[in-house]
Motif scaffolding. Structure first.
Motif, PDB file in Angstrom:
ATOM      1  N   SER A 155      63.509   2.180  -6.950  1.00  0.00           N
ATOM      2  CA  SER A 155      63.145   2.103  -5.539  1.00  0.00           C
ATOM      3  C   SER A 155      62.486   0.706  -5.278  1.00  0.00           C
ATOM      4  O   SER A 155      61.495   0.366  -5.930  1.00  0.00           O
ATOM      5  N   ALA A 156      62.839  -0.129  -4.285  1.00  0.00           N
ATOM      6  CA  ALA A 156      62.262  -1.433  -3.837  1.00  0.00           C
ATOM      7  C   ALA A 156      61.363  -0.987  -2.816  1.00  0.00           C
ATOM      8  O   ALA A 156      60.605  -1.946  -2.116  1.00  0.00           O
TER       9      ALA A 156
ATOM     10  N   ARG B  70      57.039   3.757  -1.448  1.00  0.00           N
ATOM     11  CA  ARG B  70      57.175   4.767  -2.882  1.00  0.00           C
ATOM     12  C   ARG B  70      56.046   4.518  -4.000  1.00  0.00           C
ATOM     13  O   ARG B  70      55.527   5.251  -4.449  1.00  0.00           O
TER      14      ARG B  70
ATOM     15  N   LYS C 225      71.296   6.234  -6.531  1.00  0.00           N
ATOM     16  CA  LYS C 225      70.497   5.109  -6.852  1.00  0.00           C
ATOM     17  C   LYS C 225      69.858   5.204  -8.057  1.00  0.00           C
ATOM     18  O   LYS C 225      69.700   4.299  -9.046  1.00  0.00           O
TER      19      LYS C 225
ATOM     20  N   LYS D 273      68.011   2.066   7.682  1.00  0.00           N
ATOM     21  CA  LYS D 273      67.341   0.884   8.422  1.00  0.00           C
ATOM     22  C   LYS D 273      68.115   0.364   9.417  1.00  0.00           C
ATOM     23  O   LYS D 273      69.661   0.036   9.088  1.00  0.00           O
TER      24      LYS D 273
ATOM     25  N   VAL E 145      56.979   8.849   5.144  1.00  0.00           N
ATOM     26  CA  VAL E 145      56.605   7.432   4.889  1.00  0.00           C
ATOM     27  C   VAL E 145      57.492   7.272   3.580  1.00  0.00           C
ATOM     28  O   VAL E 145      57.850   5.909   3.565  1.00  0.00           O
TER      29      VAL E 145
HETATM   30  C1  LIG Z   1      60.477   6.986   8.825  1.00  0.00           C
HETATM   31  C2  LIG Z   1      59.768   5.930   7.729  1.00  0.00           C
HETATM   32  C3  LIG Z   1      60.634   5.334   6.865  1.00  0.00           C
HETATM   33  N1  LIG Z   1      60.023   4.636   6.063  1.00  0.00           N
HETATM   34  C4  LIG Z   1      60.706   3.569   4.936  1.00  0.00           C
HETATM   35  O1  LIG Z   1      62.019   3.495   5.346  1.00  0.00           O
HETATM   36  C5  LIG Z   1      62.669   3.082   4.029  1.00  0.00           C
HETATM   37  C6  LIG Z   1      63.815   4.109   4.100  1.00  0.00           C
HETATM   38  O2  LIG Z   1      64.580   3.399   3.330  1.00  0.00           O
HETATM   39  P1  LIG Z   1      65.557   3.860   1.980  1.00  0.00           P
HETATM   40  O3  LIG Z   1      66.957   3.400   1.851  1.00  0.00           O
HETATM   41  O4  LIG Z   1      65.318   5.282   1.760  1.00  0.00           O
HETATM   42  O5  LIG Z   1      64.568   3.046   0.735  1.00  0.00           O
HETATM   43  P2  LIG Z   1      64.527   1.590   0.521  1.00  0.00           P
HETATM   44  O6  LIG Z   1      63.341   0.853   1.360  1.00  0.00           O
HETATM   45  O7  LIG Z   1      65.953   0.923   1.114  1.00  0.00           O
HETATM   46  O8  LIG Z   1      64.311   1.421  -0.752  1.00  0.00           O
HETATM   47  P3  LIG Z   1      65.338   1.863  -2.102  1.00  0.00           P
HETATM   48  O9  LIG Z   1      64.560   3.177  -2.489  1.00  0.00           O
HETATM   49  O10 LIG Z   1      65.351   0.768  -3.009  1.00  0.00           O
HETATM   50  O11 LIG Z   1      66.469   2.178  -1.584  1.00  0.00           O
HETATM   51  C7  LIG Z   1      61.716   3.647   2.909  1.00  0.00           C
HETATM   52  O12 LIG Z   1      61.203   2.361   2.417  1.00  0.00           O
HETATM   53  C8  LIG Z   1      60.463   4.120   3.535  1.00  0.00           C
HETATM   54  O13 LIG Z   1      59.276   4.221   2.849  1.00  0.00           O
HETATM   55  C9  LIG Z   1      58.553   3.983   6.090  1.00  0.00           C
HETATM   56  O14 LIG Z   1      58.106   3.269   5.534  1.00  0.00           O
HETATM   57  N2  LIG Z   1      57.890   4.823   7.263  1.00  0.00           N
HETATM   58  C10 LIG Z   1      58.634   5.799   8.262  1.00  0.00           C
HETATM   59  O15 LIG Z   1      57.757   6.370   8.821  1.00  0.00           O
END
Ligand SMILES: Cc1cn([C@@H]2O[C@H](COP(=O)(O)OP(=O)(O)OP(=O)(O)O)[C@@H](O)[C@H]2O)c(=O)[nH]c1=O
Length: 639
Positions: free
Chosen positions: A39-40, A44, A85, A120, A211
């Protein structure tokens, strides 16, 4: 290749880390293992770092492009994305980084509101659309997590749901927030841990899940995987809502059931010459390698629940046979026809011409199964199930119940041979082989044909309305229900779509008997045409309906039929397939998988498998509908 190594030197104090490790024996179990976070997301990384986990970060290249319509629930989508992923990284690492990790962790967070899945935002306008939709409402945040045990070839997945309520937000506030830049890399367009926290009225559930990572459930799952035998401390973690806590997956195979857009995982072997597991070829194991059997396990709540599930499964066949027998002896009709709807066991025995002792036992068993009710004076029908159990009535399942009793039950008594030989057991069960299922088995004798037609009729009656109203067909004028049997589904389509004329097309011997089933107020927009859809020309139509047809046939036969339909179709015309859709990972529903056990040449498929079959004949999937009835539906349009 971007690999971020997380260095311990960045931690504030070693003492702090040691305390964490001691506090969390589960996390310390991972010491010495190569753990990779696929994950980026900086959030996390921070959550897992904070509890003393040592890991490398290798962001996944998997694009979040799975077709959301193919998933029944948002959490299934999040879990599948998390799995993809993590699998992408698990496969890539041995080649690109020349090391095979022990564990790869993937996660995906989505926000759901008004039946929509929000990821996003792509730009500021998109963030505005998302946030204004969330304003003043409660929504759910789902994070799906996949833990891949690379050497054991196991995938453990689970999800967590947290409910969040936003205050009413003015446009000015929203734009100020959007212009801060915070929403852009976050699901739903907000970050609860920072400025976005100001938008929130309440949170129900795990905050860290919002989060981006459900730490508490993650630790419980690690406990389940790594607890030594004899220690029950961590075995109380809740079972994954997806099913069993650990699913074993075999070496990768072609991803026939992968949703469109998802990569296949039949990649090259890893450094040990083995393949990394693929989530799209789900094979189920009742034995969980990572969990050693514990003799005291059945003393826990989880253990008790599993024991009662076992008992339910061992007795399942008795329960089915009670239903079949009570239905065949017309117990439910007899109760309905009494003036009060209530009878003594001896009256029932007399009416059904059966022994008093046997009837009493049967009625008691029916009461225990919730099919009947015992009152002060006697036995009463259960109001809620009665309309399914009566032999007539619009929602009667009697025809199908009797089909299960007379045809499916005998086939299932030969299940062991069916499994050993991989063939259907018609010959063993009924004394004659069936090369052509319909001609030899279903439509051979008059009474057998009638019984089969009654079974199909009851399924069409019970599920027909939901299938017919699954999609907006108002722009179409004509439909053709191929293999429509009694016409029940065709009448449902005509009723649901006032502008539609429906042709019911089936074998001549079926058409000949379909008159038995014609409703009193038969709609004259439904007409009947005799023919064999494999051999004869198909009637021209804008919509071709294939309800409960394709599962009976091999891919080869399905292609023959679909190519005939494709030839008859003009661009814009469509095919509506209605079947039980298997989950994309083939873990359920068990109704579909159990049915497959007595099938001949056919097979059960997922929505994406049907979608791919149709795609190869020039049909694009427009919509998928999980009806929560007996049959789901997919609509595909000719290009
Ligand atoms: C609702 C909420 C979400 N997030 C961030 O939203 C991204 C979700 O996107 P994802 O596709 O699950 O992850 P990503 O950021 O694209 O990373 P990856 O795992 O590489 O796909 C993650 O970052 C989460 O923390 C917050 O930081 N705070 C919040 O209140």
């Amino acid at each position: 290749v971007t690999t971020w190594h997380y260095h311990r030197a960045t931690e504030p104090a070693t003492v702090h880390t040691v305390t964490m490790v001691l506090m969390n024996p589960v996390i310390s179990k991972l010491t010495g293992k190569l753990v990779v976070l696929a994950s980026a997301s900086p959030r996390r990384l921070e959550i897992l770092t904070n509890v003393g986990l040592r890991f490398e970060v290798v962001p996944s290249w998997f694009k979040e492009t799975l077709d959301k319509r193919l998933f029944k629930t948002p959490h299934e989508y999040a879990v599948e994305t998390a799995k993809q992923k993590a699998l992408e990284v698990a496969k890539r690492m041995p080649f690109k980084h020349l090391k095979t990790p022990d564990i790869v962790i993937g996660a995906d967070t989505v926000v759901t509101v008004d039946g929509l899945i929000l990821e996003k935002p792509v730009d500021k306008q998109d963030a505005y659309r998302m946030l204004s939709r969330l304003s003043g409402k409660e929504h759910s945040v789902f994070t799906g997590v996949a833990i891949i045990l690379c050497h054991e070839k196991e995938v453990i997945d689970f999800y967590e749901e947290t409910k969040v309520k936003f205050a009413d937000l003015s446009d000015d506030l929203l734009w100020e927030y959007i212009n801060s830049g915070e929403p852009m890399d976050k699901a739903g367009g907000y970050g609860i841990q920072a400025l976005g926290g100001m938008l929130v009225e309440y949170v129900h559930g795990d905050f860290l899940n919002v989060v981006g990572f459900p730490l508490n459930q993650f630790c419980k799952k690690l406990g389940l995987i790594f607890s030594p035998p004899g220690s029950l401390t961590h075995n109380s973690a809740q079972t994954s809502p997806q099913g069993s806590p650990v699913d074993t997956v075999p070496p990768a195979e072609p991803a026939a059931s992968s949703p469109p857009g998802s990569p296949t995982h039949n990649g090259p072997p890893d450094s040990q010459g083995q393949n990394i597991p693929s989530a799209s070829t789900a094979h189920v194991s009742t034995h969980v390698n990572a969990l050693k059997y514990n003799v005291r396990e059945n003393e826990t709540e989880d253990g008790k629940e599993k024991l009662s599930k076992m008992i339910e499964l061992m007795d399942g066949f008795k329960a089915s046979k009670v239903l079949f027998t009570a239905s065949k002896l017309h117990v439910f009709d007899v109760l309905r026809s009494s003036k009060t709807g209530e009878l003594q066991a001896e009256d029932v025995a007399q009416e059904i011409k059966a022994s008093m002792k046997g009837t009493e036992r049967l009625l008691e068993a029916c009461v225990s199964l919730g099919l009947l009710q015992r009152t002060g004076k006697g036995i009463l029908s259960q109001f809620l199930t009665l309309h399914f159990l009566l032999s007539d009535g619009p929602l009667s399942l009697q025809g199908y119940i009797q089909h299960c009793n007379e045809l499916v039950w005998p086939l299932f008594t030969h299940l062991e041979t069916a499994v050993r030989e991989g063939t259907n057991q018609h010959e063993k069960a009924f004394g004659k082989s069936s090369d052509n299922l319909f001609q030899d088995a279903y439509y051979s004798r008059h009474e057998v044909k009638l019984r089969f037609m009654k079974a199909m009729h009851s399924i069409a009656k019970v599920s027909g309305r939901d299938v017919a109203t699954a999609f907006d067909l108002s722009k179409y004028k004509t439909a053709c229900d191929l293999g429509g049997c009694t016409g029940a589904m065709a009448y449902e389509f005509a009723k649901a779509h006032p502008g539609l004329s429906v042709t019911m097309f089936d074998l001549p011997e079926v058409i000949e008997m379909s008159g038995h089933f014609r409703p009193h107020d038969a709609d004259d927009r439904v007409s009947f045409v005799a023919g064999d859809f494999f051999k004869d020309e198909l009637p021209k139509a804008d919509v071709y309906i294939l309800a409960r047809i394709l599962h009976d046939w091999s891919d080869e036969k399905v292609h023959i039929l679909l190519s005939k339909i494709a030839k008859a179709c003009n661009p814009g015309c469509c095919v509506l397939v209605s079947e039980i859709f298997l989950d994309e990972d083939r873990k359920g529903p068990s109704r579909g998988l159990l049915q497959a056990l007595s099938m001949t040449e056919g097979r059960q498929r997922s929505a994406s498998e049907y979608s791919l079959l149709l795609k190869s004949h020039g049909f694009t999937t427009a919509q998928v509908k999980h009806t929560h009835n007996l049959l789901d539906a997919i609509l595909c349009v000719a290009e």
